[in-house]
Design a protein around this motif. Sequence first.
Motif, PDB file in Angstrom:
ATOM      1  N   ASP A  72       0.860  -1.188   0.000  1.00  0.00           N
ATOM      2  CA  ASP A  72       0.000   0.000   0.000  1.00  0.00           C
ATOM      3  C   ASP A  72       0.902   1.247   0.000  1.00  0.00           C
ATOM      4  OD1 ASP A  72       0.962   0.273   2.576  1.00  0.00           O
ATOM      5  OD2 ASP A  72      -0.921  -0.238   3.575  1.00  0.00           O
ATOM      6  N   THR A  73       0.306   2.416   0.218  1.00  0.00           N
ATOM      7  CA  THR A  73       1.093   3.640   0.049  1.00  0.00           C
ATOM      8  C   THR A  73       1.600   4.221   1.370  1.00  0.00           C
ATOM      9  OG1 THR A  73      -0.958   4.849   0.049  1.00  0.00           O
ATOM     10  CG2 THR A  73      -0.009   4.380  -2.102  1.00  0.00           C
ATOM     11  N   GLU A  74       1.546   3.453   2.454  1.00  0.00           N
ATOM     12  CA  GLU A  74       1.996   4.008   3.727  1.00  0.00           C
ATOM     13  C   GLU A  74       3.523   3.967   3.828  1.00  0.00           C
ATOM     14  OE1 GLU A  74       0.148   2.468   7.287  1.00  0.00           O
ATOM     15  OE2 GLU A  74       1.519   3.726   8.458  1.00  0.00           O
ATOM     16  N   TYR A  75       4.141   5.040   3.374  1.00  0.00           N
ATOM     17  CA  TYR A  75       5.609   5.104   3.391  1.00  0.00           C
ATOM     18  C   TYR A  75       6.125   4.887   4.809  1.00  0.00           C
ATOM     19  CZ  TYR A  75       4.837   7.132  -1.180  1.00  0.00           C
ATOM     20  OH  TYR A  75       4.433   7.320  -2.465  1.00  0.00           O
ATOM     21  N   GLY A  76       7.214   4.154   4.914  1.00  0.00           N
ATOM     22  CA  GLY A  76       7.823   3.939   6.228  1.00  0.00           C
ATOM     23  C   GLY A  76       7.273   2.749   6.984  1.00  0.00           C
ATOM     24  N   ASN A  77       6.052   2.364   6.660  1.00  0.00           N
ATOM     25  CA  ASN A  77       5.461   1.220   7.371  1.00  0.00           C
ATOM     26  C   ASN A  77       4.415   0.573   6.473  1.00  0.00           C
ATOM     27  OD1 ASN A  77       5.146  -0.501   9.529  1.00  0.00           O
ATOM     28  ND2 ASN A  77       3.557   0.776  10.496  1.00  0.00           N
ATOM     29  N   ALA A  78       4.798   0.306   5.231  1.00  0.00           N
ATOM     30  CA  ALA A  78       3.831  -0.180   4.252  1.00  0.00           C
ATOM     31  C   ALA A  78       3.427  -1.629   4.536  1.00  0.00           C
ATOM     32  CB  ALA A  78       4.432  -0.075   2.859  1.00  0.00           C
ATOM     33  N   SER A  79       2.196  -1.967   4.170  1.00  0.00           N
ATOM     34  CA  SER A  79       1.722  -3.355   4.284  1.00  0.00           C
ATOM     35  C   SER A  79       1.736  -3.993   2.909  1.00  0.00           C
ATOM     36  CB  SER A  79       0.287  -3.391   4.809  1.00  0.00           C
ATOM     37  OG  SER A  79       0.244  -2.826   6.079  1.00  0.00           O
ATOM     38  N   ILE A  80       2.025  -5.272   2.894  1.00  0.00           N
ATOM     39  CA  ILE A  80       2.065  -6.006   1.625  1.00  0.00           C
ATOM     40  C   ILE A  80       0.639  -6.252   1.150  1.00  0.00           C
ATOM     41  CG2 ILE A  80       2.723  -8.209   0.563  1.00  0.00           C
ATOM     42  CD1 ILE A  80       5.011  -8.324   2.642  1.00  0.00           C
ATOM     43  N   ILE A  81       0.343  -5.900  -0.117  1.00  0.00           N
ATOM     44  CA  ILE A  81      -0.987  -6.247  -0.612  1.00  0.00           C
ATOM     45  C   ILE A  81      -0.939  -7.374  -1.638  1.00  0.00           C
ATOM     46  CG2 ILE A  81      -2.310  -4.203   0.014  1.00  0.00           C
ATOM     47  CD1 ILE A  81      -1.766  -2.929  -2.532  1.00  0.00           C
ATOM     48  N   ASN A  82       0.203  -7.575  -2.250  1.00  0.00           N
ATOM     49  CA  ASN A  82       0.293  -8.697  -3.191  1.00  0.00           C
ATOM     50  C   ASN A  82       1.752  -9.069  -3.444  1.00  0.00           C
ATOM     51  OD1 ASN A  82      -0.653 -10.628  -5.009  1.00  0.00           O
ATOM     52  ND2 ASN A  82      -0.496  -9.230  -6.750  1.00  0.00           N
ATOM     53  N   VAL A  83       1.990 -10.349  -3.685  1.00  0.00           N
ATOM     54  CA  VAL A  83       3.318 -10.786  -4.110  1.00  0.00           C
ATOM     55  C   VAL A  83       3.129 -11.575  -5.396  1.00  0.00           C
ATOM     56  CG1 VAL A  83       5.353 -12.152  -3.533  1.00  0.00           C
ATOM     57  CG2 VAL A  83       4.114 -10.965  -1.719  1.00  0.00           C
ATOM     58  N   ASP A  84       3.748 -11.107  -6.458  1.00  0.00           N
ATOM     59  CA  ASP A  84       3.668 -11.826  -7.734  1.00  0.00           C
ATOM     60  C   ASP A  84       5.065 -12.398  -8.031  1.00  0.00           C
ATOM     61  OD1 ASP A  84       3.599 -12.749 -10.267  1.00  0.00           O
ATOM     62  OD2 ASP A  84       3.078 -10.837 -11.220  1.00  0.00           O
ATOM     63  N   PRO A  85       5.268 -13.679  -7.713  1.00  0.00           N
ATOM     64  CA  PRO A  85       6.634 -14.215  -7.760  1.00  0.00           C
ATOM     65  C   PRO A  85       7.043 -14.760  -9.133  1.00  0.00           C
ATOM     66  CG  PRO A  85       5.158 -15.844  -6.829  1.00  0.00           C
ATOM     67  CD  PRO A  85       4.297 -14.696  -7.264  1.00  0.00           C
ATOM     68  N   ALA A  86       6.331 -14.371 -10.231  1.00  0.00           N
ATOM     69  CA  ALA A  86       6.590 -14.969 -11.553  1.00  0.00           C
ATOM     70  C   ALA A  86       8.069 -14.878 -11.949  1.00  0.00           C
ATOM     71  CB  ALA A  86       5.717 -14.283 -12.605  1.00  0.00           C
ATOM     72  N   ARG A  87       8.630 -13.700 -11.740  1.00  0.00           N
ATOM     73  CA  ARG A  87      10.021 -13.506 -12.155  1.00  0.00           C
ATOM     74  C   ARG A  87      10.983 -14.364 -11.322  1.00  0.00           C
ATOM     75  NH1 ARG A  87      13.178  -8.187 -13.465  1.00  0.00           N
ATOM     76  NH2 ARG A  87      14.880  -9.203 -14.578  1.00  0.00           N
ATOM     77  N   ILE A  88      10.666 -14.518 -10.065  1.00  0.00           N
ATOM     78  CA  ILE A  88      11.505 -15.338  -9.171  1.00  0.00           C
ATOM     79  C   ILE A  88      11.405 -16.808  -9.582  1.00  0.00           C
ATOM     80  CG2 ILE A  88      11.845 -16.055  -6.751  1.00  0.00           C
ATOM     81  CD1 ILE A  88      12.632 -13.108  -7.412  1.00  0.00           C
ATOM     82  N   ILE A  89      10.201 -17.266  -9.900  1.00  0.00           N
ATOM     83  CA  ILE A  89      10.007 -18.669 -10.315  1.00  0.00           C
ATOM     84  C   ILE A  89      10.814 -18.944 -11.589  1.00  0.00           C
ATOM     85  CG2 ILE A  89       8.293 -20.326 -11.204  1.00  0.00           C
ATOM     86  CD1 ILE A  89       6.266 -19.007  -9.267  1.00  0.00           C
ATOM     87  N   GLU A  90      10.722 -17.993 -12.515  1.00  0.00           N
ATOM     88  CA  GLU A  90      11.469 -18.114 -13.771  1.00  0.00           C
ATOM     89  C   GLU A  90      12.985 -18.248 -13.494  1.00  0.00           C
ATOM     90  OE1 GLU A  90      11.971 -14.557 -16.652  1.00  0.00           O
ATOM     91  OE2 GLU A  90       9.818 -15.004 -16.510  1.00  0.00           O
ATOM     92  N   THR A  91      13.454 -17.431 -12.561  1.00  0.00           N
ATOM     93  CA  THR A  91      14.881 -17.425 -12.204  1.00  0.00           C
ATOM     94  C   THR A  91      15.302 -18.758 -11.578  1.00  0.00           C
ATOM     95  OG1 THR A  91      14.668 -15.064 -11.798  1.00  0.00           O
ATOM     96  CG2 THR A  91      16.614 -16.120 -10.881  1.00  0.00           C
ATOM     97  N   LEU A  92      14.455 -19.267 -10.672  1.00  0.00           N
ATOM     98  CA  LEU A  92      14.761 -20.546 -10.019  1.00  0.00           C
ATOM     99  C   LEU A  92      14.758 -21.673 -11.051  1.00  0.00           C
ATOM    100  CD1 LEU A  92      12.531 -20.286  -6.805  1.00  0.00           C
ATOM    101  CD2 LEU A  92      15.013 -19.970  -6.951  1.00  0.00           C
ATOM    102  N   ASP A  93      13.755 -21.642 -11.936  1.00  0.00           N
ATOM    103  CA  ASP A  93      13.647 -22.713 -12.943  1.00  0.00           C
ATOM    104  C   ASP A  93      14.838 -22.706 -13.899  1.00  0.00           C
ATOM    105  OD1 ASP A  93      11.398 -23.607 -11.780  1.00  0.00           O
ATOM    106  OD2 ASP A  93       9.983 -22.698 -13.202  1.00  0.00           O
ATOM    107  N   ALA A  94      15.455 -21.543 -14.056  1.00  0.00           N
ATOM    108  CA  ALA A  94      16.639 -21.468 -14.921  1.00  0.00           C
ATOM    109  C   ALA A  94      17.905 -21.889 -14.162  1.00  0.00           C
ATOM    110  CB  ALA A  94      16.792 -20.050 -15.463  1.00  0.00           C
ATOM    111  N   GLY A  95      17.745 -22.309 -12.895  1.00  0.00           N
ATOM    112  CA  GLY A  95      18.883 -22.837 -12.140  1.00  0.00           C
ATOM    113  C   GLY A  95      19.634 -21.817 -11.306  1.00  0.00           C
ATOM    114  N   PHE A  96      19.089 -20.600 -11.203  1.00  0.00           N
ATOM    115  CA  PHE A  96      19.761 -19.547 -10.431  1.00  0.00           C
ATOM    116  C   PHE A  96      19.274 -19.519  -8.980  1.00  0.00           C
ATOM    117  CE2 PHE A  96      20.314 -18.136 -14.708  1.00  0.00           C
ATOM    118  CZ  PHE A  96      21.430 -17.310 -14.735  1.00  0.00           C
ATOM    119  N   VAL A  97      20.111 -18.959  -8.117  1.00  0.00           N
ATOM    120  CA  VAL A  97      19.652 -18.548  -6.795  1.00  0.00           C
ATOM    121  C   VAL A  97      19.078 -17.144  -6.980  1.00  0.00           C
ATOM    122  CG1 VAL A  97      20.416 -17.817  -4.494  1.00  0.00           C
ATOM    123  CG2 VAL A  97      21.345 -19.905  -5.498  1.00  0.00           C
ATOM    124  N   ALA A  98      17.888 -16.878  -6.404  1.00  0.00           N
ATOM    125  CA  ALA A  98      17.301 -15.536  -6.507  1.00  0.00           C
ATOM    126  C   ALA A  98      17.563 -14.787  -5.213  1.00  0.00           C
ATOM    127  CB  ALA A  98      15.799 -15.643  -6.755  1.00  0.00           C
TER     128      ALA A  98
END
Length: 421
Positions: free
Chosen positions: A105-131
Motif C-alpha cells: 500500500d502507500t503508507e511510506y515507512g510502514n507499508a503493508s504487503i498487498i500482493n506478491v507476484d513471484p513470476a520472475r523469481i520462479i522463472e529465475t529458479l527454474d533457470a537454475g539460479f539462486v534468486a
Amino acid sequence: MALIVQKFGGSSVADPAGMKRVAHKIAEAHRGGNQVVVVVSAMGDTTDELIDLTQEITKNPPKREMDILLTAGERISMSLLAMAVNEEGVPAKAFTGQQAGLITDTEYGNASIINVDPARIIETLDAGFVAIIAGFQGVNKRNDVTTLGRGGSDTTAVAFAAALDADMCEIYTDVDGVFSADPRIVHAASQMKTITYEETLELAAHGVKVLHLRAVEYARKFNVPLHVRSSFSTKEGTKIVEGTDMNGEYEGPAVVGVAHDLNQGKISVVGVPNTPGVAAKIFSCVAKADGNIDMIVQNTPLTRTGISNISFTVPRQDVSIVVKALEANKEELGFEKIAVENEIGILSVVGAGMRTYTGVSAKLFNTLGGLGINVDMISTSEIRISVVLDPKDITRAAIAVHSAFGLDSEEEAIVYGGTGR
Ligand code: ASP
Ligand code: MG
C-alpha cells in the motif's frame, strides 16, 4: 527438490567476510539440490546510518524520500551478495523488491504487503539460479518504492515463502535461535527447540527482537514453516510450530519466555470526568495520532467522586505526538492535566501453558515482591502477564523471574554480534 527461503539479517552480512560466509551457506544449500531464494537486509548498521544522515539535513524528512533513501541499503547488500554467490560457482541474480514483485500500500515507512507476484523469481529458479531479493522494500501503485517498517526483511522472507509455497523459511540471525530471555541480559537464557506461533507473537510484541512481528503474523496466517537459526554456527536453531499434539491439546511448560521492553513511555490523563464515552474520546484521539497502545489502567481516587485518571503506555517515539494531540483537545476531553513518564520498563512472561496452569501470577508477583520491586501497571492476555517497572530494575527482575519459572540453562548463551535487530 525442496524450495527454501533463507533470510540473512544485517549483522550476518556486515562486511565482505560476512558476505562470503553467507554466500558459502547459500551455495551449499543450492549444491544440496534445493531451489534457493535469499532475502537480505542492509549491511550492518547501514539503515541507522542513513537515518542519522538525514537528521543532519532535516528534522522532518519527507516520508516518500526517506523510503527511497532507506531502500538503498538493501540494494547494496543484495547486489554484493549475488556477486559473492557467483564467486562460489553458483549462478545468482539480484532483485529489488519491486523487480521481485512485492506490491504494497502507500503508507511510506510502514507499508503493508498487498500482493506478491513471484513470476520472475520462479522463472529465475527454474533457470537454475539462486534468486537474491532485497528485504524490507516493495513498490506501491504509484510506482514509488516503500519500506515495510524497521526489521521488515523478515516479513519479505515470509511473504515470498508463502507466495512460492516454500518447504521452509529459514531466518538466519546473530543468535542461535529464539531464547527464553534476551541472552544479552539473562546469561542463563536457554534456546528453545520449538515455540508456538502465538507465543512468538506475544514475545515479538513485547520487546523480543528476534523476529519482526508482522512476519510472525503473516507466517501464522499462511502456515509458513519458520526456522530461526544462526548464520555464525551450524546449530539446530528454533522451529516455530502450531504447538498442539494430535488431540489438539497444548503440551509444554506454563512459561516459555521472559521478555523485556525499555522502549515504551507512559502517559497519564489526570482528572477525567468519570462519565460514559470519555474513554472512547480519549482513545480515538490517541488512535488518530497513530499511538500504538499496549497497556491501559484506569483508577478512581476515593477522595474525588466523578473523577478518574487514565494511564496508558505507547512506544516512546509516539509519546510527544500523542500528548500534543490530547492537549489540542483538552477542552473537549475535559481532563485537568497530563503527566508523562518517558522512562519505564515492561517485563512480560509468556506461555501458552498459562491457559491450563494455575499460580503463574502468584509466582511472578512473589518473585518481584521478594526483590522489593514495585509494580506500577499490570496487563494480561490469555498467555501473557506484563508489568511496568522502574527501568533500573529490569535486569535483576528478568534474571530472577527467568530462574523462578525454571528456565535457566546450564550453558551460557552465545551472542555473535549485532543488537538483536
Ligand atoms: N534494514 C532494515 C532495518 O534495519 C530492515 C531489516 O533489517 O530487516 O530495519
Ligand atoms: Mg537491519
